[in-house]
Design a protein around this motif. Structure first.
Motif, PDB file in Angstrom:
ATOM      1  N   VAL A  68       0.856  -1.198   0.000  1.00  0.00           N
ATOM      2  CA  VAL A  68       0.000   0.000   0.000  1.00  0.00           C
ATOM      3  C   VAL A  68       0.886   1.239   0.000  1.00  0.00           C
ATOM      4  N   PHE A  69       1.875   1.238   0.871  1.00  0.00           N
ATOM      5  CA  PHE A  69       2.746   2.381   1.008  1.00  0.00           C
ATOM      6  C   PHE A  69       3.534   2.646  -0.278  1.00  0.00           C
ATOM      7  N   LEU A  70       4.057   1.598  -0.910  1.00  0.00           N
ATOM      8  CA  LEU A  70       4.802   1.760  -2.163  1.00  0.00           C
ATOM      9  C   LEU A  70       3.919   2.383  -3.238  1.00  0.00           C
ATOM     10  N   HIS A  71       2.668   1.990  -3.254  1.00  0.00           N
ATOM     11  CA  HIS A  71       1.723   2.556  -4.219  1.00  0.00           C
ATOM     12  C   HIS A  71       1.571   4.062  -3.999  1.00  0.00           C
ATOM     13  N   ILE A  72       1.479   4.468  -2.745  1.00  0.00           N
ATOM     14  CA  ILE A  72       1.322   5.887  -2.408  1.00  0.00           C
ATOM     15  C   ILE A  72       2.565   6.674  -2.818  1.00  0.00           C
ATOM     16  N   TYR A  73       3.733   6.208  -2.394  1.00  0.00           N
ATOM     17  CA  TYR A  73       4.931   7.010  -2.621  1.00  0.00           C
ATOM     18  C   TYR A  73       5.314   7.056  -4.092  1.00  0.00           C
ATOM     19  N   LYS A  74       5.132   5.970  -4.838  1.00  0.00           N
ATOM     20  CA  LYS A  74       5.442   6.012  -6.269  1.00  0.00           C
ATOM     21  C   LYS A  74       4.467   6.931  -7.006  1.00  0.00           C
ATOM     22  N   GLY A  75       3.233   6.998  -6.531  1.00  0.00           N
ATOM     23  CA  GLY A  75       2.256   7.918  -7.117  1.00  0.00           C
ATOM     24  C   GLY A  75       2.656   9.367  -6.922  1.00  0.00           C
ATOM     25  N   ILE A  76       3.188   9.682  -5.762  1.00  0.00           N
ATOM     26  CA  ILE A  76       3.622  11.055  -5.479  1.00  0.00           C
ATOM     27  C   ILE A  76       4.783  11.443  -6.389  1.00  0.00           C
ATOM     28  N   LEU A  77       5.756  10.563  -6.526  1.00  0.00           N
ATOM     29  CA  LEU A  77       6.899  10.850  -7.403  1.00  0.00           C
ATOM     30  C   LEU A  77       6.443  10.976  -8.855  1.00  0.00           C
ATOM     31  N   ARG A  78       5.539  10.107  -9.271  1.00  0.00           N
ATOM     32  CA  ARG A  78       5.020  10.145 -10.651  1.00  0.00           C
ATOM     33  C   ARG A  78       4.285  11.457 -10.908  1.00  0.00           C
ATOM     34  N   ASP A  79       3.458  11.898  -9.961  1.00  0.00           N
ATOM     35  CA  ASP A  79       2.715  13.152 -10.122  1.00  0.00           C
ATOM     36  C   ASP A  79       3.658  14.339 -10.257  1.00  0.00           C
ATOM     37  N   HIS A  80       4.715  14.353  -9.453  1.00  0.00           N
ATOM     38  CA  HIS A  80       5.671  15.464  -9.508  1.00  0.00           C
ATOM     39  C   HIS A  80       6.353  15.513 -10.877  1.00  0.00           C
ATOM     40  N   LEU A  81       6.798  14.366 -11.346  1.00  0.00           N
ATOM     41  CA  LEU A  81       7.498  14.335 -12.633  1.00  0.00           C
ATOM     42  C   LEU A  81       6.549  14.666 -13.781  1.00  0.00           C
ATOM     43  N   LYS A  82       5.299  14.256 -13.641  1.00  0.00           N
ATOM     44  CA  LYS A  82       4.307  14.542 -14.686  1.00  0.00           C
ATOM     45  C   LYS A  82       4.125  16.052 -14.862  1.00  0.00           C
ATOM     46  N   ILE A  83       4.150  16.790 -13.773  1.00  0.00           N
ATOM     47  CA  ILE A  83       3.992  18.253 -13.849  1.00  0.00           C
ATOM     48  C   ILE A  83       5.160  18.872 -14.606  1.00  0.00           C
ATOM     49  N   THR A  84       6.386  18.515 -14.216  1.00  0.00           N
ATOM     50  CA  THR A  84       7.539  19.138 -14.859  1.00  0.00           C
ATOM     51  C   THR A  84       7.660  18.731 -16.315  1.00  0.00           C
ATOM     52  N   SER A  85       7.458  17.461 -16.630  1.00  0.00           N
ATOM     53  CA  SER A  85       7.602  17.037 -18.029  1.00  0.00           C
ATOM     54  C   SER A  85       6.429  17.523 -18.872  1.00  0.00           C
ATOM     55  N   GLY A  86       5.242  17.561 -18.314  1.00  0.00           N
ATOM     56  CA  GLY A  86       4.073  18.044 -19.057  1.00  0.00           C
ATOM     57  C   GLY A  86       4.203  19.504 -19.429  1.00  0.00           C
ATOM     58  N   THR A  87       4.737  20.292 -18.522  1.00  0.00           N
ATOM     59  CA  THR A  87       4.950  21.707 -18.801  1.00  0.00           C
ATOM     60  C   THR A  87       5.922  21.872 -19.963  1.00  0.00           C
ATOM     61  N   ASN A  88       6.985  21.103 -19.955  1.00  0.00           N
ATOM     62  CA  ASN A  88       7.994  21.203 -21.008  1.00  0.00           C
ATOM     63  C   ASN A  88       7.405  20.829 -22.371  1.00  0.00           C
ATOM     64  N   GLN A  89       6.618  19.786 -22.423  1.00  0.00           N
ATOM     65  CA  GLN A  89       6.025  19.353 -23.693  1.00  0.00           C
ATOM     66  C   GLN A  89       5.064  20.392 -24.248  1.00  0.00           C
ATOM     67  N   ARG A  90       4.316  21.069 -23.374  1.00  0.00           N
ATOM     68  CA  ARG A  90       3.339  22.061 -23.826  1.00  0.00           C
ATOM     69  C   ARG A  90       3.989  23.333 -24.356  1.00  0.00           C
ATOM     70  N   HIS A  91       5.178  23.645 -23.867  1.00  0.00           N
ATOM     71  CA  HIS A  91       5.738  24.969 -24.129  1.00  0.00           C
ATOM     72  C   HIS A  91       7.109  24.968 -24.789  1.00  0.00           C
ATOM     73  N   GLN A  92       7.452  23.936 -25.526  1.00  0.00           N
ATOM     74  CA  GLN A  92       8.785  23.874 -26.125  1.00  0.00           C
ATOM     75  C   GLN A  92       9.065  25.025 -27.075  1.00  0.00           C
ATOM     76  N   LYS A  93       8.051  25.609 -27.685  1.00  0.00           N
ATOM     77  CA  LYS A  93       8.268  26.707 -28.624  1.00  0.00           C
ATOM     78  C   LYS A  93       8.364  28.057 -27.919  1.00  0.00           C
ATOM     79  N   ASN A  94       8.048  28.110 -26.646  1.00  0.00           N
ATOM     80  CA  ASN A  94       8.163  29.355 -25.883  1.00  0.00           C
ATOM     81  C   ASN A  94       9.622  29.624 -25.542  1.00  0.00           C
TER      82      ASN A  94
END
Length: 193
Positions: A49-75
């Motif tokens: 249960v705990f591994l599921h929680i902590y891996k989700g938190i790390l995944r969410d954080h990385l999703k924000i940073t990588s998603g921002t980069n993909q949306r704005h590469q031309k900026n």
């Protein structure tokens, strides 16, 4: 909401409030309104249960940073970095429980998880390093940022982001945002061409 998601939500809340030792299968089951065997129908153990929680938190954080980069590469590099920082900060301000868990993980990792956690955090940082290096490299190529080593600037930016995270834990939102603006303005002045 599915029973599995209710279990994850209850476990997340319990870990944030009571730490790993206080997050028991019995308490999780009680929070959800099921019996402990029902929790085991979805997860092998408390560790699972705990591994599921902590891996989700790390995944969410990385999703924000990588998603921002993909949306704005031309900026511009500044626009990309502004957006990334603001997205991360807004997420961290909005998701107080996840941030409480993150702080607990950093300061008091469960013994069985300590090495894995360090490896996972290094992997997330490596991906952030690559992403930021690409932004800095493009900024240098288009003349927006002083020439230098984009990997060193990415390392510096990660340290700035870490410092901002700990500032966020100490100050109320308005004060933190004032500090953020000063830090970000000074950082940009130091690297812009």
């Amino acid at each position: 909401m599915s029973t599995k998601n209710k279990i994850i939500e209850a476990a997340t809340h319990l870990f944030a409030e009571k730490g790993y030792e206080g997050m028991t299968i019995k308490l999780i089951a009680s929070e959800v309104g099921v019996t402990p065997p029902a929790v085991y129908a979805f997860f092998k153990s408390k560790e699972d249960v705990f591994l599921h929680i902590y891996k989700g938190i790390l995944r969410d954080h990385l999703k924000i940073t990588s998603g921002t980069n993909q949306r704005h590469q031309k900026n511009s590099a500044k626009e990309q970095l502004d957006d990334m920082l603001n997205q991360v900060i807004e997420f961290q301000l909005k998701e107080a429980m996840q941030m409480k868990i993150y702080v607990r993980l950093m300061l008091f990792p469960p013994g069985f998880l300590e090495e894995d956690l360090k490896a996972q955090l290094r992997e997330v940082e490596k991906q952030e390093q690559e992403l930021l290096s690409d932004i800095f490299k493009r900024g240098m190529e288009n003349g927006e940022i002083k020439q230098g080593d984009p990997h060193e600037l990415a390392t510096l930016m990660i340290c700035v982001m870490d410092g901002l995270f700990w500032q966020m834990q100490r100050y109320e939102e308005a004060t933190f945002k004032q500090h953020f603006q000063v830090i970000w303005d000074q950082f940009w002045r130091g690297i812009k061409n």
